[in-house]
Motif scaffolding. Structure first.
Motif, PDB file in Angstrom:
ATOM      1  N   GLY A  26       0.637  -1.183  -0.042  1.00  0.00           N
ATOM      2  CA  GLY A  26      -0.099   0.026   0.092  1.00  0.00           C
ATOM      3  C   GLY A  26       0.946   1.342  -0.101  1.00  0.00           C
ATOM      4  O   GLY A  26       0.286   2.391   0.458  1.00  0.00           O
ATOM      5  N   SER A  27       2.168   1.114  -0.370  1.00  0.00           N
ATOM      6  CA  SER A  27       2.890   2.499  -0.471  1.00  0.00           C
ATOM      7  C   SER A  27       3.083   2.925  -1.798  1.00  0.00           C
ATOM      8  O   SER A  27       3.259   2.096  -2.613  1.00  0.00           O
ATOM      9  N   ILE A  28       3.179   4.372  -2.111  1.00  0.00           N
ATOM     10  CA  ILE A  28       3.501   4.579  -3.627  1.00  0.00           C
ATOM     11  C   ILE A  28       4.605   5.620  -3.566  1.00  0.00           C
ATOM     12  O   ILE A  28       4.531   6.286  -2.606  1.00  0.00           O
ATOM     13  N   SER A  29       5.858   5.516  -3.950  1.00  0.00           N
ATOM     14  CA  SER A  29       6.761   6.279  -4.082  1.00  0.00           C
ATOM     15  C   SER A  29       6.870   7.253  -5.285  1.00  0.00           C
ATOM     16  O   SER A  29       6.769   6.550  -6.444  1.00  0.00           O
ATOM     17  N   GLY A  30       7.277   8.234  -5.167  1.00  0.00           N
ATOM     18  CA  GLY A  30       7.582   9.284  -6.528  1.00  0.00           C
ATOM     19  C   GLY A  30       7.635  10.897  -5.977  1.00  0.00           C
ATOM     20  O   GLY A  30       7.750  10.960  -4.754  1.00  0.00           O
ATOM     21  N   ALA A  31       7.340  11.434  -7.017  1.00  0.00           N
ATOM     22  CA  ALA A  31       7.289  13.039  -6.487  1.00  0.00           C
ATOM     23  C   ALA A  31       5.909  13.489  -6.594  1.00  0.00           C
ATOM     24  O   ALA A  31       5.329  13.447  -7.642  1.00  0.00           O
ATOM     25  N   PHE A  32       5.287  13.773  -5.366  1.00  0.00           N
ATOM     26  CA  PHE A  32       4.043  14.272  -5.315  1.00  0.00           C
ATOM     27  C   PHE A  32       3.702  15.553  -4.390  1.00  0.00           C
ATOM     28  O   PHE A  32       4.781  16.133  -3.858  1.00  0.00           O
ATOM     29  N   PRO A  33       2.823  16.216  -4.842  1.00  0.00           N
ATOM     30  CA  PRO A  33       2.487  17.442  -4.247  1.00  0.00           C
ATOM     31  C   PRO A  33       2.213  17.348  -2.678  1.00  0.00           C
ATOM     32  O   PRO A  33       1.672  16.429  -2.350  1.00  0.00           O
ATOM     33  N   GLN A  34       3.042  17.939  -1.753  1.00  0.00           N
ATOM     34  CA  GLN A  34       3.002  17.635  -0.222  1.00  0.00           C
ATOM     35  C   GLN A  34       1.839  18.204   0.112  1.00  0.00           C
ATOM     36  O   GLN A  34       1.444  19.385  -0.141  1.00  0.00           O
ATOM     37  N   GLY A  35       1.292  17.638   1.256  1.00  0.00           N
ATOM     38  CA  GLY A  35       0.260  18.194   1.927  1.00  0.00           C
ATOM     39  C   GLY A  35      -0.835  16.939   2.104  1.00  0.00           C
ATOM     40  O   GLY A  35      -0.885  16.024   1.586  1.00  0.00           O
ATOM     41  N   PHE A  36      -1.918  17.309   2.966  1.00  0.00           N
ATOM     42  CA  PHE A  36      -3.072  16.733   3.029  1.00  0.00           C
ATOM     43  C   PHE A  36      -3.814  16.668   2.069  1.00  0.00           C
ATOM     44  O   PHE A  36      -4.299  17.806   1.369  1.00  0.00           O
ATOM     45  N   ARG A  37      -4.603  15.444   1.565  1.00  0.00           N
ATOM     46  CA  ARG A  37      -5.498  15.262   0.323  1.00  0.00           C
ATOM     47  C   ARG A  37      -4.868  15.831  -0.910  1.00  0.00           C
ATOM     48  O   ARG A  37      -5.729  16.714  -1.492  1.00  0.00           O
ATOM     49  N   THR A  38      -3.649  15.689  -1.413  1.00  0.00           N
ATOM     50  CA  THR A  38      -3.133  16.404  -2.460  1.00  0.00           C
ATOM     51  C   THR A  38      -3.293  15.633  -3.667  1.00  0.00           C
ATOM     52  O   THR A  38      -3.143  16.023  -4.677  1.00  0.00           O
ATOM     53  N   VAL A  39      -3.553  13.967  -3.533  1.00  0.00           N
ATOM     54  CA  VAL A  39      -3.509  13.478  -4.566  1.00  0.00           C
ATOM     55  C   VAL A  39      -4.721  12.284  -4.610  1.00  0.00           C
ATOM     56  O   VAL A  39      -5.107  11.977  -3.689  1.00  0.00           O
ATOM     57  N   ASP A  40      -5.165  12.101  -5.775  1.00  0.00           N
ATOM     58  CA  ASP A  40      -6.180  11.100  -5.763  1.00  0.00           C
ATOM     59  C   ASP A  40      -5.430   9.896  -6.547  1.00  0.00           C
ATOM     60  O   ASP A  40      -4.690  10.174  -7.494  1.00  0.00           O
ATOM     61  N   VAL A  41      -5.937   8.622  -6.021  1.00  0.00           N
ATOM     62  CA  VAL A  41      -5.246   7.449  -6.379  1.00  0.00           C
ATOM     63  C   VAL A  41      -6.404   6.483  -6.798  1.00  0.00           C
ATOM     64  O   VAL A  41      -6.967   6.331  -5.975  1.00  0.00           O
ATOM     65  N   GLU A  42      -6.219   5.869  -7.935  1.00  0.00           N
ATOM     66  CA  GLU A  42      -7.070   5.053  -8.279  1.00  0.00           C
ATOM     67  C   GLU A  42      -6.637   3.585  -8.411  1.00  0.00           C
ATOM     68  O   GLU A  42      -5.391   3.439  -8.916  1.00  0.00           O
ATOM     69  N   PHE A  43      -6.807   2.586  -7.518  1.00  0.00           N
ATOM     70  CA  PHE A  43      -6.104   1.441  -7.155  1.00  0.00           C
ATOM     71  C   PHE A  43      -7.265   0.182  -7.081  1.00  0.00           C
ATOM     72  O   PHE A  43      -8.340   0.510  -6.628  1.00  0.00           O
ATOM     73  N   THR A  44      -6.736  -1.014  -7.231  1.00  0.00           N
ATOM     74  CA  THR A  44      -7.268  -2.186  -6.967  1.00  0.00           C
ATOM     75  C   THR A  44      -6.720  -2.751  -5.757  1.00  0.00           C
ATOM     76  O   THR A  44      -5.332  -2.974  -5.633  1.00  0.00           O
ATOM     77  N   HIS A  45      -7.417  -3.383  -4.818  1.00  0.00           N
ATOM     78  CA  HIS A  45      -7.011  -4.046  -3.620  1.00  0.00           C
ATOM     79  C   HIS A  45      -8.098  -4.979  -2.918  1.00  0.00           C
ATOM     80  O   HIS A  45      -9.184  -4.871  -3.358  1.00  0.00           O
ATOM     81  N   GLY A  46      -7.389  -5.795  -1.968  1.00  0.00           N
ATOM     82  CA  GLY A  46      -8.217  -6.761  -1.393  1.00  0.00           C
ATOM     83  C   GLY A  46      -7.846  -8.170  -1.938  1.00  0.00           C
ATOM     84  O   GLY A  46      -7.238  -8.521  -3.070  1.00  0.00           O
ATOM     85  N   TYR A  47      -8.182  -9.257  -0.996  1.00  0.00           N
ATOM     86  CA  TYR A  47      -7.838 -10.559  -1.385  1.00  0.00           C
ATOM     87  C   TYR A  47      -9.115 -11.162  -1.826  1.00  0.00           C
ATOM     88  O   TYR A  47     -10.217 -10.644  -1.614  1.00  0.00           O
ATOM     89  N   ALA A  48      -8.964 -12.206  -2.450  1.00  0.00           N
ATOM     90  CA  ALA A  48     -10.118 -13.081  -2.756  1.00  0.00           C
ATOM     91  C   ALA A  48     -10.386 -13.650  -1.650  1.00  0.00           C
ATOM     92  O   ALA A  48      -9.839 -13.935  -0.782  1.00  0.00           O
ATOM     93  N   THR A  49     -11.680 -13.758  -1.332  1.00  0.00           N
ATOM     94  CA  THR A  49     -12.135 -14.558  -0.278  1.00  0.00           C
ATOM     95  C   THR A  49     -11.674 -15.702   0.166  1.00  0.00           C
ATOM     96  O   THR A  49     -11.358 -16.229   1.143  1.00  0.00           O
ATOM     97  N   ALA A  50     -11.464 -16.613  -0.886  1.00  0.00           N
ATOM     98  CA  ALA A  50     -10.794 -17.861  -0.630  1.00  0.00           C
ATOM     99  C   ALA A  50      -9.369 -17.907   0.063  1.00  0.00           C
ATOM    100  O   ALA A  50      -9.086 -18.667   0.528  1.00  0.00           O
ATOM    101  N   GLU A  51      -8.693 -16.574  -0.226  1.00  0.00           N
ATOM    102  CA  GLU A  51      -7.572 -16.475   0.291  1.00  0.00           C
ATOM    103  C   GLU A  51      -7.378 -16.080   1.938  1.00  0.00           C
ATOM    104  O   GLU A  51      -6.484 -16.195   2.469  1.00  0.00           O
TER     105      GLU A  51
END
Length: 182
Positions: free
Chosen positions: A86-111
């Motif tokens: 769940g970490s992303i490294s790079g050059a981002f605008p610093q501060g609270f709520r400064t980036v929007d991230v679209e991502f997929t996450h979560g385990y399959a229920t069988a896992e």
């Protein structure tokens, strides 16, 4: 997260008095304690804080990051890398709520059979409390014995929407619990 059919399959037999809302309440308790979705996989967009070089996502099992966008500029951020934790490294605008991230996450229920085991444990208490109430008894189970194993609940006054986890259940979920993101 899980269905009544998942609980029944886990146990091998139907649990008397158990309903889907009870399973849902147990899953909510698990998610609330762990502080993230856990299962099944979902794609979502979050507005996140950035310290200038790191963005921390509310997940411990990221499977894809589609986009990172600077909120103020409305432009895509490039040159970043992400980790499954769940970490992303790079050059981002610093501060609270400064980036929007679209991502997929979560385990399959069988896992996550161990998470299902916790949901089943919670369901047993909730269903037994409902069954006891329907037969004239009051309150959920305060103590349970299974073979040589037993435990006693400290607080038995919970409602369907607020199910307390036992110490054993919290221990079982420890690997899925997200640290608080600042």
């Amino acid at each position: 997260m899980f269905t009544l059919a998942d609980v029944t399959a886990f146990l091998g037999v139907p649990m008397p008095g158990l309903t889907q809302p009870m399973v849902d309440a147990a899953a909510v308790s698990v998610r609330r304690y762990c502080r993230w979705h856990i299962a099944p996989p979902v794609t979502e967009t979050v507005r996140a804080n950035a310290d200038g070089c790191t963005v921390r996502l509310p997940s411990l099992h990221v499977t894809d990051v589609a986009t990172v966008t600077a909120v103020d500029a409305g432009s895509a951020v490039s040159g970043w890398r992400w980790s499954a934790e769940g970490s992303i490294s790079g050059a981002f605008p610093q501060g609270f709520r400064t980036v929007d991230v679209e991502f997929t996450h979560g385990y399959a229920t069988a896992e996550v059979a161990d998470v299902l085991a916790v949901v089943v444990s919670i369901c047993r208490r909730v269903a037994a409390g409902g069954l006891a109430a329907s037969t004239g008894s009051t309150g959920p189970i305060a103590e349970e014995h299974i073979g040589t194993y037993s435990y006693r609940l400290a607080d038995t006054g919970g409602t369907l929407g607020s199910v307390d986890l036992t110490d054993t259940e919290r221990d079982m979920l420890a690997q899925y619990r997200l640290a608080v993101i600042v």
